[in-house]
Motif scaffolding. Structure first.
Motif, PDB file in Angstrom:
ATOM      1  N   CYS A 127      50.579  39.997  43.318  1.00  0.00           N
ATOM      2  CA  CYS A 127      51.012  41.382  43.458  1.00  0.00           C
ATOM      3  C   CYS A 127      51.534  41.843  42.104  1.00  0.00           C
ATOM      4  CB  CYS A 127      52.125  41.514  44.493  1.00  0.00           C
ATOM      5  SG  CYS A 127      51.845  40.511  45.960  1.00  0.00           S
ATOM      6  N   GLY A 128      50.796  42.717  41.465  1.00  0.00           N
ATOM      7  CA  GLY A 128      51.142  43.112  40.105  1.00  0.00           C
ATOM      8  C   GLY A 128      51.600  44.558  39.998  1.00  0.00           C
ATOM      9  N   PRO A 129      52.232  44.881  38.877  1.00  0.00           N
ATOM     10  CA  PRO A 129      52.761  46.220  38.716  1.00  0.00           C
ATOM     11  C   PRO A 129      51.721  47.267  38.307  1.00  0.00           C
ATOM     12  CG  PRO A 129      53.294  44.889  36.806  1.00  0.00           C
ATOM     13  CD  PRO A 129      52.565  43.991  37.761  1.00  0.00           C
ATOM     14  N   LEU A 130      50.600  46.814  37.756  1.00  0.00           N
ATOM     15  CA  LEU A 130      49.586  47.756  37.253  1.00  0.00           C
ATOM     16  C   LEU A 130      48.202  47.361  37.738  1.00  0.00           C
ATOM     17  CD1 LEU A 130      50.533  47.763  33.459  1.00  0.00           C
ATOM     18  CD2 LEU A 130      51.147  49.522  35.106  1.00  0.00           C
ATOM     19  N   LYS A 131      47.345  48.375  37.884  1.00  0.00           N
ATOM     20  CA  LYS A 131      45.951  48.096  38.273  1.00  0.00           C
ATOM     21  C   LYS A 131      45.315  47.177  37.249  1.00  0.00           C
ATOM     22  CE  LYS A 131      45.519  52.701  39.993  1.00  0.00           C
ATOM     23  NZ  LYS A 131      45.514  53.941  39.283  1.00  0.00           N
ATOM     24  N   LEU A 132      45.669  47.435  36.002  1.00  0.00           N
ATOM     25  CA  LEU A 132      45.069  46.675  34.916  1.00  0.00           C
ATOM     26  C   LEU A 132      45.426  45.189  35.001  1.00  0.00           C
ATOM     27  CD1 LEU A 132      43.351  47.882  32.800  1.00  0.00           C
ATOM     28  CD2 LEU A 132      45.286  47.964  31.262  1.00  0.00           C
ATOM     29  N   ALA A 186      46.350  43.633  37.779  1.00  0.00           N
ATOM     30  CA  ALA A 186      45.681  43.106  38.972  1.00  0.00           C
ATOM     31  C   ALA A 186      44.228  42.788  38.606  1.00  0.00           C
ATOM     32  CB  ALA A 186      45.757  44.119  40.111  1.00  0.00           C
ATOM     33  N   ALA A 187      43.612  43.673  37.828  1.00  0.00           N
ATOM     34  CA  ALA A 187      42.215  43.462  37.433  1.00  0.00           C
ATOM     35  C   ALA A 187      42.092  42.238  36.523  1.00  0.00           C
ATOM     36  CB  ALA A 187      41.678  44.708  36.737  1.00  0.00           C
ATOM     37  N   GLU A 188      43.084  42.026  35.657  1.00  0.00           N
ATOM     38  CA  GLU A 188      43.055  40.860  34.758  1.00  0.00           C
ATOM     39  C   GLU A 188      43.112  39.557  35.558  1.00  0.00           C
ATOM     40  OE1 GLU A 188      45.984  40.211  31.683  1.00  0.00           O
ATOM     41  OE2 GLU A 188      45.064  41.741  30.446  1.00  0.00           O
ATOM     42  N   VAL A 189      44.006  39.529  36.554  1.00  0.00           N
ATOM     43  CA  VAL A 189      44.156  38.317  37.367  1.00  0.00           C
ATOM     44  C   VAL A 189      42.893  38.080  38.197  1.00  0.00           C
ATOM     45  CG1 VAL A 189      45.480  37.272  39.261  1.00  0.00           C
ATOM     46  CG2 VAL A 189      46.672  38.417  37.378  1.00  0.00           C
ATOM     47  N   TYR A 190      42.331  39.170  38.720  1.00  0.00           N
ATOM     48  CA  TYR A 190      41.075  39.092  39.487  1.00  0.00           C
ATOM     49  C   TYR A 190      39.974  38.464  38.616  1.00  0.00           C
ATOM     50  CZ  TYR A 190      36.639  41.428  40.855  1.00  0.00           C
ATOM     51  OH  TYR A 190      35.338  41.715  41.158  1.00  0.00           O
ATOM     52  N   LYS A 191      39.907  38.934  37.362  1.00  0.00           N
ATOM     53  CA  LYS A 191      38.867  38.435  36.447  1.00  0.00           C
ATOM     54  C   LYS A 191      39.120  36.960  36.123  1.00  0.00           C
ATOM     55  CE  LYS A 191      37.018  39.919  31.972  1.00  0.00           C
ATOM     56  NZ  LYS A 191      37.840  39.494  30.850  1.00  0.00           N
ATOM     57  N   GLY A 193      36.630  30.076  38.751  1.00  0.00           N
ATOM     58  CA  GLY A 193      35.959  29.532  39.924  1.00  0.00           C
ATOM     59  C   GLY A 193      36.775  29.646  41.201  1.00  0.00           C
ATOM     60  N   THR A 194      37.827  30.452  41.183  1.00  0.00           N
ATOM     61  CA  THR A 194      38.595  30.715  42.409  1.00  0.00           C
ATOM     62  C   THR A 194      38.191  32.112  42.895  1.00  0.00           C
ATOM     63  OG1 THR A 194      40.438  29.440  41.528  1.00  0.00           O
ATOM     64  CG2 THR A 194      40.934  30.897  43.370  1.00  0.00           C
ATOM     65  N   PRO A 195      37.357  32.200  43.929  1.00  0.00           N
ATOM     66  CA  PRO A 195      36.943  33.531  44.377  1.00  0.00           C
ATOM     67  C   PRO A 195      38.165  34.376  44.742  1.00  0.00           C
ATOM     68  CG  PRO A 195      35.685  31.827  45.487  1.00  0.00           C
ATOM     69  CD  PRO A 195      36.795  31.136  44.760  1.00  0.00           C
ATOM     70  N   CYS A 196      38.220  35.561  44.181  1.00  0.00           N
ATOM     71  CA  CYS A 196      39.410  36.405  44.363  1.00  0.00           C
ATOM     72  C   CYS A 196      38.957  37.856  44.471  1.00  0.00           C
ATOM     73  CB  CYS A 196      40.328  36.200  43.149  1.00  0.00           C
ATOM     74  SG  CYS A 196      41.815  37.193  43.167  1.00  0.00           S
ATOM     75  N   ASP A 197      39.502  38.577  45.452  1.00  0.00           N
ATOM     76  CA  ASP A 197      39.190  40.003  45.603  1.00  0.00           C
ATOM     77  C   ASP A 197      40.204  40.825  44.823  1.00  0.00           C
ATOM     78  OD1 ASP A 197      37.256  39.153  47.295  1.00  0.00           O
ATOM     79  OD2 ASP A 197      38.284  39.757  49.150  1.00  0.00           O
ATOM     80  N   LEU A 198      39.820  42.071  44.577  1.00  0.00           N
ATOM     81  CA  LEU A 198      40.733  42.993  43.900  1.00  0.00           C
ATOM     82  C   LEU A 198      41.040  44.143  44.858  1.00  0.00           C
ATOM     83  CD1 LEU A 198      42.130  44.073  41.277  1.00  0.00           C
ATOM     84  CD2 LEU A 198      39.989  45.263  40.793  1.00  0.00           C
ATOM     85  N   VAL A 199      42.316  44.428  45.069  1.00  0.00           N
ATOM     86  CA  VAL A 199      42.692  45.552  45.932  1.00  0.00           C
ATOM     87  C   VAL A 199      43.707  46.419  45.207  1.00  0.00           C
ATOM     88  CG1 VAL A 199      43.672  46.247  48.159  1.00  0.00           C
ATOM     89  CG2 VAL A 199      42.346  44.145  48.021  1.00  0.00           C
ATOM     90  N   THR A 200      43.313  47.663  44.947  1.00  0.00           N
ATOM     91  CA  THR A 200      44.270  48.620  44.377  1.00  0.00           C
ATOM     92  C   THR A 200      44.200  49.864  45.253  1.00  0.00           C
ATOM     93  OG1 THR A 200      42.728  49.783  42.940  1.00  0.00           O
ATOM     94  CG2 THR A 200      43.705  47.776  42.042  1.00  0.00           C
ATOM     95  N   GLY A 201      45.041  50.856  44.961  1.00  0.00           N
ATOM     96  CA  GLY A 201      45.008  52.082  45.757  1.00  0.00           C
ATOM     97  C   GLY A 201      43.659  52.781  45.655  1.00  0.00           C
TER      98      GLY A 201
END
Ligand SMILES: Nc1ncnc2c1ncn2[C@@H]1O[C@H](COP(=O)(O)OP(=O)(O)OP(=O)(O)O)[C@@H](O)[C@H]1O
Length: 527
Positions: free
Chosen positions: A216-221, A223-228, A234-242
């Motif tokens: 749970c991050g403070p910025l979309k950016l 969240a997108a960095e962690v998703y990437k 190799g850990t499948p991860c979804d991205l959810v922002t507003g």
């Protein structure tokens, strides 16, 4: 749905609770109260925000003329006399108060009731009979009260369900709003330290090796960095922002790992590990509620919170309200950060690797225009830019092969972004803030903001293993030095927001209420 969204947004103006010594607040809510208080020192005047519903004077057809047939005609002047006499009786005022009508609501109800009686072609039988009895001296004037109260409840529907509303408005125990999280015993680890100390790195290592997790991050950016990062590892991860949801395993097939902006944290999904980044932001006047909600509500066996040490006491107190303990891990900055003895002074002294930090769009435009005129290329990052553009600007600045060696940014860079900054230059130290009255005003940045932004220079694992910080204007340098010599202020309050279910219940109990009545009802009830 649209109506509901509006209700929900306005409901962020709700107050507040004080549970086991933890103080919560929602300043936008307080703003309403303060506005009301400015007009009058009496807090009950919040009820002035209620507007009565219009009740048309249309009695049942079967009622027409029945009262007159039974007890004789009542002239308008006789009726006015009775109504006025009724309303001036002290007992009536007392009974009104006992039934939740303050003087404002009493007056509104009286005006409406009087209009209703006078505009009626034929008074309803019960009212006709009681007025007739009053005129004949057969009954007491206060016997009209039940009819008056019935009318008041029709025009102010919230009066009918005050007990239910009071129950829903009980915001004194936020931990109990999340029964799923309360049903498990969470292990909480607080990674505390200054910026660039590797706290998030450590928490993310745990997230990436867990069977399931949420970041749970403070910025979309971010969240997108962690998703990437997760997907690259190799850990499948979804991205959810507003704004978007990206599936890693294919459309509609959720991954066990999710990286989201803190407002989007799911509170009913079980995870092995949850990471809440920049936890100190729970004090934020506008968004703090989202950190409080994530902290209290996330269903994780292991909850890692990362942030300033100034939040340790508050987080520990919050955890205590959930019967949970906090294990604190402290970190030190990974690289050196030096405060320079000279301000930059003019644009010719701006060097490759500099990030000029501005707190207004006007400053951003003026700095970028001047640099452009001087033939210097600069990347620009500010909060309002779409995440993709921000990322592209960050990449342009980070790329050692790029001709762009300068960055102009707002404090949007103050949180976690990996930027190859050698020196942070504060163009100004004045930032618009929201004061206690909910008004915007200009103020010097806080110690926490100064440390957070300055800490962006010389980030571990970038081209610069040391960082420095200074100001553009010479007169700002001593102020900056003073700010950076302090520790962040202890955090004593957390933002709070009622749940969607609470607002839905309000809408349920007050189906005929206007939107504004619906929104202010909880405020009145809390008083
Ligand atoms: N042990 C490590 N090995 C490799 N890289 C690391 C390590 N620790 C930290 N880093 C890197 O250093 C940088 C800063 O670390 P991190 O983001 O964890 O800092 P932080 O304390 O959370 O501060 P901020 O809030 O500014 O992000 C990141 O790029 C991170 O990947």
């Amino acid at each position: 749905m649209h109506r509901f969204r509006r209700i929900f947004r306005s409901a962020s103006r709700l107050q507040l609770a004080s549970a086991s010594g933890v103080e919560f607040y929602s300043p936008s809510y307080c703003r309403i109260l303060l506005l009301r208080r400015e007009k009058s020192s009496d807090p009950s005047k919040v009820s002035n925000l209620f507007t009565p519903l219009l009740i048309k004077a249309e009695p049942e057809e079967s009622d027409m003329g029945v009262g007159k047939e039974l007890t004789g005609n009542i002239s308008k002047s006789e009726l006015i006399k009775v109504l006025n006499k009724f309303y001036t009786r002290p007992e009536v005022k007392q009974m009104c108060t006992e039934n939740g009508l303050d003087s404002y609501l009493q007056h509104q109800a009286y005006i409406s009731f009087r209009r209703y009686c006078l505009e009626c072609e034929s008074l309803p039988v019960d009212i006709h009979i009681v007025v007739s009895d009053i005129l004949k001296g057969a009954t007491h004037i206060t016997d009209m009260f039940p009819y008056f109260l019935k009318h008041a409840r029709q025009i102010f529907p919230h009066l009918d369900c005050m007990d239910d509303l009071k129950r829903i408005s009980d915001l004194t125990s936020p931990p109990s709003w999340y029964p799923s999280a309360r049903a498990i015993k969470r292990k909480i680890i607080f990674h505390a330290g200054p910026t660039n100390s590797g706290k998030t790195y450590r928490a993310l290592e745990r997230f990436l090796t867990a069977k399931s997790g949420v970041y749970c991050g403070p910025l979309k950016l971010l969240a997108a960095e962690v998703y990437k990062k997760a997907n690259e590892r190799g850990t499948p991860c979804d991205l959810v922002t507003g704004e978007e949801r990206k599936y890693s395993l294919g459309e509609g097939n959720p991954s066990p790992h999710v990286s989201c902006t803190v407002e989007m944290t799911a509170v009913n999904t079980p995870y092995e590990v949850a990471v809440i980044d920049e936890i100190q932001l729970l004090r934020d006047p506008g968004r703090g509620w989202a950190w409080t909600r994530a902290f209290l509500g996330v269903m994780a066996e292991e909850l890692h919170v990362c942030g300033e040490a100034a939040a340790i006491d508050l987080i520990s107190a919050l955890a205590l309200t959930c019967n949970e303990d906090v294990e604190v891990h402290t970190y030190k900055r990974l690289t050196d950060l030096k405060v320079e003895d000279e301000a930059v002074g003019n644009f010719e002294n701006v060097q490759a690797g500099d990030c000029i930090v501005c707190f207004s769009k006007n400053d951003i435009y003026s700095v970028s225009r001047t640099l452009e005129t001087n033939g210097r290329e600069a990347a620009v990052i500010y909060g309002g830019l779409p995440p993709g553009t921000k990322l592209a600007q960050a990449q342009k600045f980070n790329d050692p092969e790029s001709s762009c060696k300068l960055l102009i940014a707002t404090d949007a860079i103050g949180m976690g972004l990996n930027l190859s900054i050698k020196r942070v230059v504060f163009y100004s130290l004045i930032k618009p803030i929201m004061n206690d009255k909910g008004e915007k005003e200009l103020d010097v940045i806080s110690v926490s903001q100064a440390l957070q932004i300055a800490g962006r220079a010389g980030r571990f694992n970038t081209h610069y293993d040391k960082g420095s910080v200074t100001t553009f204007k010479a007169e700002d340098l001593p102020i900056l030095k003073n700010l950076l010599s302090q520790s962040p202020e202890e955090i004593t309050k957390a933002g709070l927001h009622p749940t969607a279910e609470q607002i839905e219940l309000y809408a349920y109990h007050l189906p005929n209420s206007t939107l504004s009545n619906l929104v202010v009802s909880p405020i009145l009830v809390i008083y």
